[in-house]
Every structure is written in structure tokens, then in C-alpha cells.
Design a protein around this motif. Structure first.
Motif, PDB file in Angstrom:
ATOM      1  N   ARG A 165      10.509  17.052 -30.536  1.00  0.00           N
ATOM      2  CA  ARG A 165      11.135  17.850 -29.254  1.00  0.00           C
ATOM      3  C   ARG A 165      10.353  18.974 -29.242  1.00  0.00           C
ATOM      4  N   ILE A 166      10.383  19.453 -27.954  1.00  0.00           N
ATOM      5  CA  ILE A 166       9.690  20.704 -27.591  1.00  0.00           C
ATOM      6  C   ILE A 166      10.768  21.757 -27.567  1.00  0.00           C
ATOM      7  N   GLU A 182       8.871  17.945 -35.385  1.00  0.00           N
ATOM      8  CA  GLU A 182       9.182  16.841 -35.416  1.00  0.00           C
ATOM      9  C   GLU A 182       9.732  16.285 -36.962  1.00  0.00           C
ATOM     10  N   ALA A 230       4.884  16.453 -25.653  1.00  0.00           N
ATOM     11  CA  ALA A 230       4.176  17.212 -26.430  1.00  0.00           C
ATOM     12  C   ALA A 230       2.798  16.760 -26.221  1.00  0.00           C
ATOM     13  N   TYR A 277       6.537  22.469 -30.928  1.00  0.00           N
ATOM     14  CA  TYR A 277       6.703  20.981 -30.991  1.00  0.00           C
ATOM     15  C   TYR A 277       7.298  20.800 -32.588  1.00  0.00           C
TER      16      TYR A 277
END
Length: 188
Positions: free
Chosen positions: A139-140, A133, A89, A131
Motif C-alpha cells: 500500500r501507498i 509491502e 506504486a 510504499y
């Protein structure tokens, strides 16, 4: 040296910083000026509440002539600047041409992004990504349908968000309040 990041090692790090700062005859304010850090950040490190980033640790080593102690006593990231789940990210954010921040006040109540945050990114040469969170994770998201779901959730939340200008004003105000509270607790 592989150091685990936990409250005990942060306290040890802070105690060593305070010991070396006092041995050098410096106040927190004097060290902050020489190391190009805020005095409150120094206070948080010494209290074991925070740990400096690598660049701050290097400047502390330089000012206190500690031979790399503060840099070497940071938690090991295996040569990486950030934890693995943030690295990708960070790379994408580095390619961004614009970043806009919008804050959702608590008065809005529950909303679709309450459990974390999402960054939406568009590129000239790649399809859009998101992205996401949450607590201890990031995580992408690249699957087009998932990115679209994130865009829809973001759009719904944006309808209740403060304007970009008001969001930045709110963040500045919170940072100032935090700074004042930190100063108040340091000098009761």
C-alpha cells in the motif's frame, strides 16, 4: 478466459508449454533463445513453479505459433499489468529519477523492516510518499507523519545495511547461486 492462479493451473500451463515445445522439436535452451527468456525460467514454467508475464507469454505464442494460448491462459488481471495493490506504486516508481537498493544481511538480526520492505519516493511536484509491502499486500502511505515514521525506520535499518555497491554484488551472487542450483536440479 478468467484463470485462477494456483498450483494446479501453473502445472497445467507448464505441461502445455512442454508439450508444445517438444512438438515443435525445440529444447528448453532453443526455446529460450527464440523467445528471449532464460532457460531456467522456461524450466520453472514447465515445472509449474512460475508463470510468465504477459510479454513472455506473447513471445512464447509467437515462437510456438500457439494462437494466443499462452497469453490467454494467464490469470485475469482485468486488463491491468499488475495486481491492484501494486498498480499505484508501480506508477510512482515509473516517475522516480533514481532507485537505490540496500540489503540487510541476516547477520544483523531483527530490525525495524524485518516484516516487509519499504520504498521511499520523493518527487519534484509532490510530497514524499512511502510504499510498504508485506505478505500478500502492498500500500501507498501518504500521511506525512506515517511517511516520516517509515523514513526513520529506513534510516535506522540503513545504518546496518551493506553499501549500495555491496548490496548489488550480494543480489547478483544470490541470483547466480539460484541459477546454478536450478541448473543442478534440472541436470542431476
Amino acid at each position: 478466459m478468467a484463470i485462477e492462479d494456483n498450483p494446479l493451473t501453473r502445472q497445467q500451463y507448464g505441461a502445455e508449454l512442454k508439450r508444445r515445445r517438444e512438438a515443435a522439436g525445440l529444447t528448453q535452451e532453443e526455446l529460450s533463445v527464440r523467445a528471449v527468456m532464460s532457460r531456467t525460467h522456461i524450466a520453472h514454467i514447465e515445472a509449474g513453479r512460475r508463470r510468465p508475464d504477459v510479454e513472455d507469454a506473447r513471445r512464447l505464442d509467437q515462437v510456438l505459433e500457439s494462437g494466443g494460448f499462452f497469453e490467454n491462459f494467464l490469470p485475469a488481471l482485468d486488463g491491468r499489468r499488475v495486481a491492484e495493490h501494486f498498480a499505484e506504486a508501480l506508477e510512482f516508481e515509473g516517475r522516480a529519477t533514481e532507485i537505490r537498493v540496500y540489503a540487510l544481511p541476516f547477520s544483523v538480526g531483527y530490525h525495524s523492516l524485518m516484516e516487509g520492505f519499504v520504498s521511499l519516493m520523493w518527487f519534484e511536484d509532490l510530497p514524499p510518499i512511502a510504499y510498504a509491502e508485506g505478505l500478500k499486500s502492498g500500500r501507498i502511505l501518504e500521511l506525512p507523519s506515517v511517511v516520516r515514521e517509515c523514513q526513520v525506520a529506513y534510516d535506522h535499518a540503513l545504518g546496518d545495511a551493506l553499501s549500495h555497491r555491496k548490496s548489488l554484488e550480494m543480489l547478483r551472487s544470490i541470483a547466480e547461486d539460484y541459477e546454478h542450483e536450478a541448473q543442478r536440479t534440472q541436470h542431476p
